[in-house]
Write an enzyme that holds these catalytic residues in place. Structure first.
Site, PDB file in Angstrom:
ATOM      1  N   ASP A  21      52.926  55.786  32.041  1.00 48.40           N
ATOM      2  CA  ASP A  21      51.423  55.661  31.783  1.00 48.40           C
ATOM      3  C   ASP A  21      50.680  55.576  32.739  1.00 48.40           C
ATOM      4  O   ASP A  21      50.841  55.173  33.950  1.00 48.40           O
ATOM      5  CB  ASP A  21      51.366  54.456  30.832  1.00 48.40           C
ATOM      6  CG  ASP A  21      50.120  54.651  29.901  1.00 48.40           C
ATOM      7  OD1 ASP A  21      49.396  55.530  29.946  1.00 48.40           O
ATOM      8  OD2 ASP A  21      49.812  53.527  29.324  1.00 48.40           O
ATOM      9  N   ASN A  23      48.204  58.408  33.803  1.00 44.27           N
ATOM     10  CA  ASN A  23      47.550  59.466  34.280  1.00 44.27           C
ATOM     11  C   ASN A  23      45.994  59.755  34.020  1.00 44.27           C
ATOM     12  O   ASN A  23      45.579  60.163  35.115  1.00 44.27           O
ATOM     13  CB  ASN A  23      48.425  60.772  33.597  1.00 44.27           C
ATOM     14  CG  ASN A  23      49.922  60.728  33.830  1.00 44.27           C
ATOM     15  OD1 ASN A  23      50.539  60.003  34.553  1.00 44.27           O
ATOM     16  ND2 ASN A  23      50.487  61.656  33.371  1.00 44.27           N
ATOM     17  N   GLY A  24      45.585  59.376  32.952  1.00 40.91           N
ATOM     18  CA  GLY A  24      44.317  59.669  32.664  1.00 40.91           C
ATOM     19  C   GLY A  24      43.351  58.498  33.729  1.00 40.91           C
ATOM     20  O   GLY A  24      42.419  58.890  34.430  1.00 40.91           O
ATOM     21  N   TRP A  26      44.268  57.514  36.547  1.00 44.94           N
ATOM     22  CA  TRP A  26      44.579  57.874  37.929  1.00 44.94           C
ATOM     23  C   TRP A  26      43.121  59.095  38.002  1.00 44.94           C
ATOM     24  O   TRP A  26      42.675  58.961  39.159  1.00 44.94           O
ATOM     25  CB  TRP A  26      45.965  58.610  37.956  1.00 44.94           C
ATOM     26  CG  TRP A  26      46.041  58.880  39.483  1.00 44.94           C
ATOM     27  CD1 TRP A  26      46.904  58.188  40.418  1.00 44.94           C
ATOM     28  CD2 TRP A  26      46.035  60.109  40.066  1.00 44.94           C
ATOM     29  NE1 TRP A  26      46.868  58.868  41.738  1.00 44.94           N
ATOM     30  CE2 TRP A  26      46.283  60.136  41.334  1.00 44.94           C
ATOM     31  CE3 TRP A  26      45.294  61.354  39.534  1.00 44.94           C
ATOM     32  CZ2 TRP A  26      46.165  61.185  42.249  1.00 44.94           C
ATOM     33  CZ3 TRP A  26      45.275  62.392  40.328  1.00 44.94           C
ATOM     34  CH2 TRP A  26      45.395  62.407  41.630  1.00 44.94           C
ATOM     35  N   ARG A  34      41.192  64.618  33.269  1.00 42.93           N
ATOM     36  CA  ARG A  34      42.534  64.011  32.848  1.00 42.93           C
ATOM     37  C   ARG A  34      43.718  64.834  33.079  1.00 42.93           C
ATOM     38  O   ARG A  34      44.910  64.290  33.481  1.00 42.93           O
ATOM     39  CB  ARG A  34      42.625  63.553  31.376  1.00 42.93           C
ATOM     40  CG  ARG A  34      41.564  62.690  31.078  1.00 42.93           C
ATOM     41  CD  ARG A  34      41.651  62.357  29.544  1.00 42.93           C
ATOM     42  NE  ARG A  34      42.940  61.901  29.211  1.00 42.93           N
ATOM     43  CZ  ARG A  34      43.368  60.623  29.104  1.00 42.93           C
ATOM     44  NH1 ARG A  34      42.586  59.475  29.389  1.00 42.93           N
ATOM     45  NH2 ARG A  34      44.770  60.360  28.814  1.00 42.93           N
ATOM     46  N   HIS A  38      47.615  64.368  34.976  1.00 46.85           N
ATOM     47  CA  HIS A  38      49.162  64.840  34.258  1.00 46.85           C
ATOM     48  C   HIS A  38      49.776  65.713  35.563  1.00 46.85           C
ATOM     49  O   HIS A  38      50.999  65.738  35.311  1.00 46.85           O
ATOM     50  CB  HIS A  38      48.831  65.596  33.159  1.00 46.85           C
ATOM     51  CG  HIS A  38      48.378  64.872  32.037  1.00 46.85           C
ATOM     52  ND1 HIS A  38      48.814  63.523  31.658  1.00 46.85           N
ATOM     53  CD2 HIS A  38      47.239  65.068  30.984  1.00 46.85           C
ATOM     54  CE1 HIS A  38      48.112  62.884  30.551  1.00 46.85           C
ATOM     55  NE2 HIS A  38      47.101  63.642  30.283  1.00 46.85           N
ATOM     56  N   THR A  67      54.843  61.019  19.578  1.00 45.78           N
ATOM     57  CA  THR A  67      54.269  61.469  18.176  1.00 45.78           C
ATOM     58  C   THR A  67      52.951  61.173  17.722  1.00 45.78           C
ATOM     59  O   THR A  67      52.259  61.923  17.132  1.00 45.78           O
ATOM     60  CB  THR A  67      55.111  60.918  16.886  1.00 45.78           C
ATOM     61  OG1 THR A  67      55.416  59.663  17.001  1.00 45.78           O
ATOM     62  CG2 THR A  67      56.719  61.577  16.973  1.00 45.78           C
ATOM     63  N   LEU A 132      73.114  62.911  37.000  1.00 47.56           N
ATOM     64  CA  LEU A 132      72.271  62.184  36.204  1.00 47.56           C
ATOM     65  C   LEU A 132      71.915  62.987  34.994  1.00 47.56           C
ATOM     66  O   LEU A 132      71.679  64.157  34.861  1.00 47.56           O
ATOM     67  CB  LEU A 132      70.961  61.854  37.175  1.00 47.56           C
ATOM     68  CG  LEU A 132      69.606  61.332  36.222  1.00 47.56           C
ATOM     69  CD1 LEU A 132      69.937  59.908  35.977  1.00 47.56           C
ATOM     70  CD2 LEU A 132      68.365  61.437  37.265  1.00 47.56           C
ATOM     71  N   ARG A 198      53.069  46.906  26.012  1.00 48.74           N
ATOM     72  CA  ARG A 198      53.632  47.200  24.558  1.00 48.74           C
ATOM     73  C   ARG A 198      54.608  48.630  24.815  1.00 48.74           C
ATOM     74  O   ARG A 198      54.630  49.233  25.827  1.00 48.74           O
ATOM     75  CB  ARG A 198      52.357  47.881  23.663  1.00 48.74           C
ATOM     76  CG  ARG A 198      51.209  48.918  24.509  1.00 48.74           C
ATOM     77  CD  ARG A 198      50.204  49.351  23.610  1.00 48.74           C
ATOM     78  NE  ARG A 198      49.367  50.208  23.893  1.00 48.74           N
ATOM     79  CZ  ARG A 198      48.128  49.597  24.494  1.00 48.74           C
ATOM     80  NH1 ARG A 198      47.854  48.226  24.669  1.00 48.74           N
ATOM     81  NH2 ARG A 198      47.407  50.638  25.361  1.00 48.74           N
ATOM     82  N   SER A 200      54.470  51.415  22.525  1.00 46.40           N
ATOM     83  CA  SER A 200      53.932  52.431  22.051  1.00 46.40           C
ATOM     84  C   SER A 200      55.067  53.244  21.730  1.00 46.40           C
ATOM     85  O   SER A 200      55.084  54.348  21.859  1.00 46.40           O
ATOM     86  CB  SER A 200      53.275  53.103  23.319  1.00 46.40           C
ATOM     87  OG  SER A 200      52.304  52.409  23.778  1.00 46.40           O
TER      88      SER A 200
HETATM   89  C1  IPE Z   1      52.772  56.007  25.615  1.00 51.61           C
HETATM   90  O1  IPE Z   1      51.542  56.186  26.338  1.00 51.61           O
HETATM   91  C2  IPE Z   1      53.181  57.482  25.546  1.00 51.61           C
HETATM   92  C3  IPE Z   1      53.679  58.044  26.739  1.00 51.61           C
HETATM   93  C4  IPE Z   1      53.758  57.776  27.968  1.00 51.61           C
HETATM   94  C5  IPE Z   1      54.429  59.605  26.724  1.00 51.61           C
HETATM   95  P1  IPE Z   1      50.296  56.204  25.406  1.00 51.61           P
HETATM   96  O2  IPE Z   1      49.156  56.293  26.728  1.00 51.61           O
HETATM   97  O3  IPE Z   1      50.114  57.258  24.607  1.00 51.61           O
HETATM   98  O4  IPE Z   1      50.169  54.656  24.724  1.00 51.61           O
HETATM   99  P2  IPE Z   1      49.116  53.880  24.110  1.00 51.61           P
HETATM  100  O5  IPE Z   1      48.300  54.736  23.320  1.00 51.61           O
HETATM  101  O6  IPE Z   1      48.189  53.382  25.351  1.00 51.61           O
HETATM  102  O7  IPE Z   1      49.767  52.917  23.371  1.00 51.61           O
HETATM  103  C1  IPE Z   2      50.526  59.054  30.075  1.00 53.47           C
HETATM  104  O1  IPE Z   2      49.214  59.031  30.710  1.00 53.47           O
HETATM  105  C2  IPE Z   2      50.868  60.306  29.853  1.00 53.47           C
HETATM  106  C3  IPE Z   2      51.110  60.443  28.221  1.00 53.47           C
HETATM  107  C4  IPE Z   2      50.784  59.706  27.258  1.00 53.47           C
HETATM  108  C5  IPE Z   2      50.893  62.133  27.920  1.00 53.47           C
HETATM  109  P1  IPE Z   2      47.995  58.742  29.901  1.00 53.47           P
HETATM  110  O2  IPE Z   2      47.432  60.113  29.593  1.00 53.47           O
HETATM  111  O3  IPE Z   2      48.072  57.776  28.648  1.00 53.47           O
HETATM  112  O4  IPE Z   2      47.077  57.968  30.851  1.00 53.47           O
HETATM  113  P2  IPE Z   2      45.981  56.911  30.456  1.00 53.47           P
HETATM  114  O5  IPE Z   2      46.622  55.572  29.873  1.00 53.47           O
HETATM  115  O6  IPE Z   2      44.791  57.561  29.615  1.00 53.47           O
HETATM  116  O7  IPE Z   2      45.307  56.263  32.024  1.00 53.47           O
HETATM  117 MG    MG Z   3      48.171  55.931  28.365  1.00 55.08          MG
END
Ligand code: IPE
Ligand code: IPE
Ligand code: MG
Length: 247
Positions: A21, A23-24, A26, A34, A38, A67, A132, A198, A200
């Protein structure tokens, strides 16, 4: 300390799951789109897969797309799917060199056809690799996995002759057999990056007794050293599984 130091310890986790989690966040910190986050996250995934392989971890489940992630903008979803596809196609040499076997968990039927096709090929092309095992959780939800398992379970209870097996028993072990990868042991350690506390919807059934490790570091910034720290932290935990450890 080199990565090797963790391998020498017999308490190394057999199965690690990672909720990748941040990436956005960052990307936002850098005033970038965003999607840039990724892209960087994908590089981290490769770095961490290599590190886990070098450490001697047997199974690594990566939470790639949930999902629930379909709620995001079509552009972002399309970009992530494109990255997955590219990664599967371009990294065959990397898998071969490191003996990495690709596995899948999630609702395969709900994947875009081209992605499903590439996953199918990667599963097939790497199935004999002895190192692995990387399980890609893509279009994955813990509740959804249980839902699909229950569906097949009920079918086999009602009409066992159709699958040729005996009717399954309503036991934890009996139900487990209907999860996506019943041969893979439950995760010992679940890591979540970017500081969120959490699940998720990640591995709900399998994580009943997993140890959790939350890292504040955003996934694109994660390094081999962070994995090593997580494993060392795990090795200090006392796992009781509901029992009592005698002094
Ligand atoms: C969990 O991250 C799913 C993945 C890392 C693929 P999210 O960013 O979707 O989770 P929430 O929305 O913060 O719970
Ligand atoms: C995790 O990073 C990647 C996916 C859930 C696909 P996010 O895209 O959720 O990044 P944030 O939580 O917005 O920083
Ligand atoms: Mg996220």
């Amino acid at each position: 300390m080199p990565l090797q130091s963790a391998i020498d310890n017999p308490g190394i986790p057999a199965h690690i799951g990672i909720i990748m989690d941040g990436n956005g966040r960052w990307a936002r910190k850098r005033n970038q789109n965003r999607t840039q986050g990724h892209l960087e996250g994908l590089k981290t995934a490769k770095r961490i897969v290599k590190a886990a392989s070098d450490m001697g971890i047997a199974y690594l489940t990566l939470y790639v797309f949930s999902t629930e992630n379909w709620k995001r903008a079509a552009e972002e979803v399309g970009f992530i799917m494109g990255l997955v596809k590219r990664y599967l196609i371009e990294e065959m040499d990397f898998y071969r060199q490191n003996g990495i076997r690709i596995r899948y968990t999630g609702d395969f039927a709900g994947l875009p056809e081209d992605i499903g096709g590439e996953i199918q090929k990667a599963l097939e092309n790497t199935k004999a690799f002895p190192g692995l095992q990387v399980i890609l959780a893509l279009n994955y939800g813990g509740r959804d996995e249980i839902r699909r398992a229950v569906g097949r379970f009920i079918q086999d209870r009602r009409e066992p002759e159709l699958s040729g097996a005996e009717a399954p028993a309503i036991t934890e072990g009996g139900i487990s057999q209907y999860l996506d990868n019943p041969d893979i042991p439950d995760p010992d350690l679940i890591i979540r990056t970017a500081g969120e506390f959490r699940t998720s919807n990640f591995l709900l059934w399998e994580a009943a007794y997993s140890e959790y490790y939350i890292s504040d570091i955003l996934w694109p910034d994660w390094t081999e050293e962070d994995l090593r720290l997580a494993v060392l932290d795990f090795q200090k935990r006392e796992r009781r599984f509901g029992g009592i450890i005698k002094p």
